[in-house]
Design an enzyme around this catalytic site. Sequence first.
Site, PDB file in Angstrom:
ATOM      1  N   GLU A 308      -0.659  -4.380 -13.998  1.00 42.10           N
ATOM      2  CA  GLU A 308      -0.393  -5.812 -13.827  1.00 42.10           C
ATOM      3  C   GLU A 308       1.069  -6.066 -13.467  1.00 42.10           C
ATOM      4  O   GLU A 308       1.736  -6.921 -14.053  1.00 42.10           O
ATOM      5  CB  GLU A 308      -0.808  -6.580 -15.087  1.00 42.10           C
ATOM      6  N   ASP A 382     -11.436  -5.865 -20.661  1.00 43.43           N
ATOM      7  CA  ASP A 382     -10.270  -6.546 -21.238  1.00 43.43           C
ATOM      8  C   ASP A 382     -10.660  -7.485 -22.372  1.00 43.43           C
ATOM      9  O   ASP A 382     -10.654  -8.699 -22.180  1.00 43.43           O
ATOM     10  CB  ASP A 382      -9.537  -7.331 -20.135  1.00 43.43           C
ATOM     11  N   GLU A 410      -7.857 -14.438 -26.920  1.00 48.55           N
ATOM     12  CA  GLU A 410      -7.620 -14.804 -25.528  1.00 48.55           C
ATOM     13  C   GLU A 410      -8.909 -15.247 -24.830  1.00 48.55           C
ATOM     14  O   GLU A 410      -8.899 -16.199 -24.057  1.00 48.55           O
ATOM     15  CB  GLU A 410      -7.002 -13.602 -24.801  1.00 48.55           C
TER      16      GLU A 410
HETATM   17  C1  GCV Z   1       0.114  -8.595 -22.110  1.00 47.69           C
HETATM   18  C2  GCV Z   1      -4.765  -9.089 -20.261  1.00 47.69           C
HETATM   19  C3  GCV Z   1      -4.028 -10.342 -20.637  1.00 47.69           C
HETATM   20  C4  GCV Z   1      -2.539 -10.186 -20.398  1.00 47.69           C
HETATM   21  C5  GCV Z   1      -2.052  -8.948 -21.153  1.00 47.69           C
HETATM   22  C6  GCV Z   1      -2.846  -7.743 -20.665  1.00 47.69           C
HETATM   23  C7  GCV Z   1      -2.467  -6.461 -21.379  1.00 47.69           C
HETATM   24  O1  GCV Z   1      -4.748  -8.908 -18.866  1.00 47.69           O
HETATM   25  O2  GCV Z   1      -4.534 -11.407 -19.905  1.00 47.69           O
HETATM   26  O3  GCV Z   1      -1.904 -11.346 -20.854  1.00 47.69           O
HETATM   27  O4  GCV Z   1      -0.688  -8.756 -20.948  1.00 47.69           O
HETATM   28  O5  GCV Z   1      -4.209  -7.981 -20.893  1.00 47.69           O
HETATM   29  O6  GCV Z   1      -3.182  -6.089 -22.295  1.00 47.69           O
HETATM   30  O7  GCV Z   1      -1.484  -5.859 -21.021  1.00 47.69           O
END
Ligand code: GCV
Length: 713
Positions: A308, A382, A410
């Site tokens: 990411e 995720d 989340e």
């Molecule tokens: C900290 C998901 C979440 C992100 C998070 C990522 C991760 O994509 O939406 O906010 O980033 O997981 O675990 O690194």
Amino acid sequence: MIRLLVACLVFAFLVGGVAKADDGYRLWLRYDALPSRMIAVYRPRVAAVGVTGNSPTLNAIRSELVNGLTGLLGSAVPVASDINRDGVVVVGTPRSSTLIARLRWETQLAQLGPEGFRIRSVKLGGHSVTVIASEGELGALYGSFHFLRLIQTLQPVNRLDITQKPRVQLRMLDHWDNLDGSVERGYAGRSLWNWSALPDTVDPRLLDYARANASIGINGSLLNNVNANAQILTGEYLRKVAAVADVFRPYGVRVFLSARFSAPMELGGLKTADPFDPVVAAWWKKKADEIFQLIPDFGGFVVKANSEGQPGPRTYNRTHVDGANMLAAALAPHNGLVIWRAFVYDMKPGYDRAGAAYENLQPFDGKFAANVLLQVKNGPIDFQPREPFHPLFGGMPATQLMPEFQITQEYLGFSNHLVFLASMWREVLDSDTYAKGPGSTVAKVADGSLDSQRLTGIAGVANTGSDRNWTGHHFLQANWYAFGRLAWNPDLPSRQIAGEWIGMTLTNEPKAAGTIARIMLESHEAVVDYMTPLGLHHIMWGGHHYGPAPWWDKEPRADWNPVYYHRADDRGLGFDRTASGSNTVGQYHPPVRDRFAKLSTCPEAFLLWFHHVPWEHRMKSGRILWDELALHYQRGVDWVRATRTEWDALAGVIDAERHGEVAKKLAIQERDAIWWRDACVLYFQTFSKRPLPAGVEKPARTLAEYKEKSLTW
Ligand code: GCV
């Protein structure tokens, strides 16, 4: 009305006094006076606290026991330096307590290790006492919290003979806290760390944070977001981190930091962060030396690399192992750890994100240094409301794997929805990977017993924040609690965890506690029903992930769009991960793979995860897929409505403040569940082209209205 009020008061009196207003700050460590009949039972067993010695941890034990027992028993429980009566609670190690040394328990205590403990009712000097002993002071602290828990939950303490030790070594809360005080995916206020005030001013709340963690055995805290800012590694911030570590230390909570892989460039002015460049390696070594100088018990680095948008070794054509092992070499002289995250999914045309982490990391099995743990999310995508277990569990026998759970919600309704996550984690921990035949569960990967690992760990992404009640919703404190308890013992039943938490936090009245436990234990399935039933996943609104948006196709990357995951068309619904599709089901060991791969044997809970299923496919119930799907959505809504009624009936048992706040949250949950149901069935109906089955309510709005704007929280 008056009769109802009187009935409530009588009931409240019977269960131990009128419930007082409570803002939830004290979590499960409330220590309010027990009903008087129970005080009479415990009083002779708990006459005084015998903790000798003066270390920070021994002092913490003494103060916790004195405060806790005094509160629970409703009058002072003094400190005793010797045994001159029955009922002294003697706590410590053979070194800190001559009374414990006299018992000659060294061999047993050595087997339990410095975090394990023994609690026994014994005769000492002619008196009946309780001994809480450990090889180490932290074990004595954990034993003390266990003893308090027994009393808080009204368990007998007259004939105790308990031995415990943690099954997992590193039990860690990961905070995704940014240096500006915001919290990524945090729904309970701001960060608990006030970076601008530190190190001179340390919020006293941090002590309560440490106490709460110690009470459930959590021994590590990652302070900053894995989407890391290199600033945390500057001298200025490290001094702030050291001040936090000082507060945590007596409670056995070691601090960890997320390290940004490109920090040598950002902070050190180097031209590269290539792990093979000796200057880069030397920069990290010097940084590690500096950190350990300030924080001698520093835990280590957590690293999100090449994921990411985060920098990592792949930027320099090096591998994850090259990056992890370079950092590991810098930390090794200080016994520091590297926790390398397996959350890696490079977008490739036509690829299946669910298979990406396995493809990226499995080939490196056995190649990571001895002080590296690979942190793997519970499922392959995720933190969805339900995922099958990650195929890396059981897939990397020569690597120290550390499951990562998400306590913060989340994808599960933020801090608005009551969901007890122990049930979800239990499902993952109980999953059989078949890596070494039947019984090769994820729990055995986590505790290292499957492959005799030297280092073990479990991490949970924290749901705490500056909100007065810590987690935004009173019930979601139970998920912090459950995480700690499962990290300590990955085999603990969800029912036991729920029961403990309810007794300590809400009520010990059996009928009410039974109702609340049932609500908690049913809640995860209910949320899956109204969000992502039958193996659907990632159909949330883009970006913030609150509320449904199965139609969403606006993200720049295909694999951030719900349409990529559900693949609805006129024929059916679901992602084909079998041989006729992406074939990532092949990452599981044969019996699991075969069970998931066949439509007839795939558990219906994962059906649409692994298969593209025709709308008219006959389900086990005899109904067709479309009808079953719509009825699941309805069932979820029905559950929230029934729960609201049950909760309302508990007014008077739970203090009005917490009762009212939970009731408000449940009203939001009902609104959201209806929204989820309506938006999803209306959208999927555009493909199935079938009527809603009997029993499913007619949606209140049109699909266009649901698409127009997202739910708000
Ligand atoms: C900290 C998901 C979440 C992100 C998070 C990522 C991760 O994509 O939406 O906010 O980033 O997981 O675990 O690194």
